[in-house]
Design a protein around this motif. Structure first.
Motif, short mmCIF file in Angstrom:
data_model
loop_
_atom_site.label_atom_id
_atom_site.label_comp_id
_atom_site.label_asym_id
_atom_site.label_seq_id
_atom_site.Cartn_x
_atom_site.Cartn_y
_atom_site.Cartn_z
N ASN A 91 7.22 0.72 -1.67
CA ASN A 91 8.10 1.59 -0.97
C ASN A 91 9.17 0.81 0.04
O ASN A 91 8.71 0.10 1.04
N ARG A 92 10.55 0.99 -0.17
CA ARG A 92 11.46 0.36 0.62
C ARG A 92 11.54 0.85 2.05
O ARG A 92 11.85 0.16 2.95
N THR A 93 11.08 2.20 2.30
CA THR A 93 11.00 2.41 3.75
C THR A 93 10.20 1.60 4.59
O THR A 93 10.86 1.23 5.47
N PHE A 94 8.95 1.44 4.17
CA PHE A 94 8.09 0.77 4.60
C PHE A 94 8.50 -0.61 4.81
O PHE A 94 8.24 -1.46 5.94
N MET A 95 8.99 -1.22 3.87
CA MET A 95 9.41 -2.53 3.99
C MET A 95 10.76 -3.00 4.86
O MET A 95 10.87 -3.83 5.75
N ARG A 155 -1.19 5.59 9.37
CA ARG A 155 -1.82 4.35 9.00
C ARG A 155 -1.44 3.87 7.54
O ARG A 155 -1.53 5.26 6.59
N VAL A 156 -0.83 2.98 7.41
CA VAL A 156 -0.10 2.55 6.05
C VAL A 156 -1.13 1.37 5.58
O VAL A 156 -1.32 0.42 6.37
N GLY A 210 2.62 8.29 1.79
CA GLY A 210 2.81 7.14 2.58
C GLY A 210 1.73 6.66 3.45
O GLY A 210 2.01 6.06 4.32
N ARG A 211 0.62 6.46 2.39
CA ARG A 211 -0.59 5.88 2.99
C ARG A 211 -0.86 4.47 2.42
O ARG A 211 -1.53 3.66 2.84
#
Lengths: 436, 290
Positions: A159-163, A194-195, A268-269
């Protein structure tokens, strides 16, 4: 064979009595000329064969023959259980059955037509385009019992958003980097979500063998040697055990199946996973995913120590091959073969690929429409030559996969050290292997 | 007592034949199957007691047996207590009785699959309302995916929730048959509510309690959906019960001989549990007839 059939009927009655399951279908074909052909498969086969985006691969055939096609779909396990039950009867109602290689084996080969003979008699066009490995996955003692239709080969999703939120600019180039990023990507977002750094499906070893192979290890070799207690495989088990302890994997990960992994990525978990390339569509679908367009896929890289000094070298990806078989007791084998030929043609392969299928013909990857709709196709094409099955097919394959997962989960729960757990897998599986 | 004559046997023959057709023949078939090695694509092969030897040597079978024993006892006695409590509550003074009875029976009308899915959602670690509430109260979370004890506990609670209405219904009906005169006489003699229950009502509903226990013991032995849909027997097959063990061998491994041996073991276990109750009921029946 007669005794076999009768006994199976008795078995069916007893098993149904014990569990209380399953309805019996009325004969699909009346006396004389059939009105339809019956296909037993997973729902995904119907979707890719008849989908709207690429078109219905059966439409022209149905128009030519005037026959209908009836799809009866089940879960992966359900398809095989019912197909084998139908195929073992004296008289069957299934004309084409979709089989996954790891549910096969020499013991079931006699229940299906040798399609090598049919291919000699009435060949499928450009048959050599279909990978030899895929054909071999459904060939037992020289009998090719099914024609490959779909492969599901794993890629590495992130997931690029999280990165971006964690200050990570480029995708990892080795398994060690993935291990490090997985810990960094285990965090609570600004909104409190929470991820988990990584998600793994744990109902069978499909996802796990990717990590094993990325460390240079293997589960069971094609010549039936259990090698999961060798260093590469033990390192993978240790990594997963550590991830679980550190919370990189969700606490309920041991009950994760493919569906839970898909949901975790869409909601998004989870930040990273390894799954079939085709999941790209699900992960980036704005109707289903909270992160449309933000989930990328590349090949899973090898561990640096196992990559032979080539940074970013792709690990041998797990692949599985669904293929079309004709039960020996089918009533309309000529028609079954004709439909298999239709579904296996170049045109149908491209059509199905546009509908989201993993194409078994290399030429499909050169098609512009496929390339446009499947932006992962270059990566998939790159790993296909080295892709491997989860394990070679044999009678006790399902039992062997369960043993592997059971011992791995014991290691994750701290009931055994990874080496000890993998030694136990070897000791328990070896007596189940075919005697060569 | 009259002696039974041939005509009597003739008159009960249809019922006996039906019992033979639906119970004895399938059981005999299952027994025979348990003596064979049998899977798809192979001819059946007589292996004697090898399938029984296999399950007796399999640690997963013993774990499943222990789990079944524990969960079944918790479920059956939990349901009995809950069902009895609900029955006493409803049989006494309660407003909107019909509505309350309908509400209490509702879980029994829900299919097991829907109920388990609903419970799974409520126990989901991130968005489930039960785990959310527990976390908010600082009590941590129920980790059914990683903690076998928690998973078995959740399965037991689900089973009690789903099946308590059955026990409630039997006990409620039994309580309604307790003659008011007896209760009033006990009260006139100075008995309080607890003494009325203990010395009058409870004694009169004991046969109904035995029937409820017997039925629930036998059906609870087949506990399957709660475990299969919650954990599939995991993690590490530590929450497997006998029905899941059987299912795994029959429909996943296609090892039908072992599955049949497991089925027969379950039958023997059910009979062993039911036997004391059956003997007691039989004796009571003979006593009543005399």
């Amino acid at each position: 064979m007669q005794r076999n059939s009768l006994a199976r009927r008795r078995l069916g009655a007893a098993a149904l009595g014990a569990i209380g399951a399953s309805a019996v279908r009325a004969p699909a074909i009346a006396q004389g000329r059939p009105t339809k052909l019956t296909i037993m498969s997973h729902a995904v086969h119907r979707a890719v064969a008849t989908g709207a985006k690429g078109g219905d691969s059966t439409a022209a055939w149905r128009q030519r023959t005037g026959l209908d096609v009836e799809w009866i779909t089940f879960s992966v396990e359900g398809v095989h259980e019912r197909v084998y039950r139908e195929a073992s009867l004296a008289d069957g109602n299934v004309d084409i059955a979709f089989l996954l290689e790891r549910y096969g084996g020499p013991h079931i080969a006699t229940m299906f037509e040798d399609l090598g003979e049919w291919q000699k008699r009435d060949p499928i066009e450009h048959f050599d385009e279909i990978g030899e490995g895929m054909k071999a996955a459904h060939t037992y003692r020289g009998r090719m019992i099914a024609i490959p239709y779909r492969h599901a080969t794993h890629g590495f999703f992130f997931n690029r958003t999280f990165m971006g939120e964690r200050g990570i600019a480029v995708p990892p180039r080795s398994l060690e980097e993935i291990a490090e990023l997985a810990e960094r990507l285990t965090y609570a977002r600004g909104d409190g979500t929470r991820v988990n750094g990584y998600a793994l499906s744990m109902d069978d070893p499909s996802a796990m063998v990717d990590l094993v192979r990325a460390f240079g290890g293997e589960f069971i070799t094609p010549d039936y040697r259990v090698v999961c207690n060798e260093p590469g495989a033990v390192r993978a088990a240790t990594l997963v055990r550590d991830w679980y302890r550190k919370g990189v994997l969700a606490r309920n990960v041991m009950s994760f199946k493919t569906e839970e992994v898909i949901t975790a990525m869409q909601q998004g978990r989870a930040a990273m996973t390894n799954q079939p390339f085709g999941r790209f569509v699900n992960y980036n679908d704005p109707r289903q995913s909270k992160f449309p367009g933000a989930i990328d896929v590349v090949t899973l890289p090898m561990a640096a120590a196992a990559s032979g000094g080539v940074a970013g070298r792709p690990a041998p990806a797990k692949t599985s091959v669904w293929a079309m078989a004709i039960p020996r007791n089918a009533r309309n084998k000529e028609l079954s073969w004709a439909l298999i030929k239709e579904l296996s043609s170049r045109e149908s392969t491209i059509r199905a690929a546009v509908n989201g299928n993993g194409p078994v013909r290399a030429s499909a990857y050169d098609n512009s429409e496929v390339r446009q709709l499947a932006p992962w196709s270059d990566f998939e094409k790159e790993v296909l030559p080295t892709a491997r099955l989860v394990l070679p097919g044999f009678e006790n394959a399902a039992k062997a996969m369960d043993i592997y997962m059971e011992e791995l989960q014991r290691a994750m729960l701290g009931q055994a050290e990874p080496q000890q757990a993998m030694d136990a897998v070897k000791a328990r599986i070896e007596p189940l292997l075919p005697r060569t | 007592m009259h002696r039974l004559r041939p005509v009597h046997y003739l008159m009960i023959a249809p019922a006996q034949l039906m019992l033979a057709a639906v119970i004895i023949l399938p059981a005999a078939s299952l027994l025979w199957l348990s003596l064979e090695r049998f899977t798809y694509g192979r001819s059946p092969e007589f292996v004697g007691l090898a399938n029984y030897a296999y399950i007796l040597a399999d640690r997963a079978f013993w774990r499943a047996t222990l789990n079944t024993f524990l969960v079944v006892n918790v479920v059956v006695y939990g349901e009995l207590l809950l069902g009895l409590g609900m029955a006493l509550l409803v049989a006494g003074w309660i407003p909107c009785r019909r509505l309350v009875v309908s509400a209490l029976l509702a879980p029994y009308a829900i299919t097991e699959v829907s109920a388990v899915v609903m419970w799974r959602y409520m126990l989901e670690p991130d968005i489930g309302m039960i785990n959310y509430a527990l976390s908010a109260l600082g009590l941590g979370q129920i980790d059914y995916g990683g903690d076998p004890t928690a998973a078995l506990g959740v399965a037991a609670v689900m089973a009690i929730w789903m099946h308590a209405p059955f026990t409630f219904l039997i006990l409620y009906a039994a309580l309604l048959t307790v003659p008011n005169e007896l209760v009033e006489a006990a009260r006139v003699d100075g008995a309080g509510a607890w003494q009325v229950f203990r010395h009058v009502k409870f004694r009169l509903i004991v046969p109904a309690i035995l029937i409820a226990l017997l039925f629930r013991y036998i059906t609870a032995m087949r506990l399957f959906a709660e475990i299969w849909l919650l954990t599939e027997g995991g993690p590490a097959r530590m929450t497997e019960v006998l029905a899941v063990y059987l299912y795994r061998h029959a429909f996943k491994y296609h090892d039908f001989g072992v599955a049949a041996a497991t089925g027969f073991a379950m039958l023997v276990l059910s009979l062993a549990i039911a036997m004391p109750y059956l003997v007691q009921m039989y004796r009571r029946m003979l006593r009543d007839a005399a």
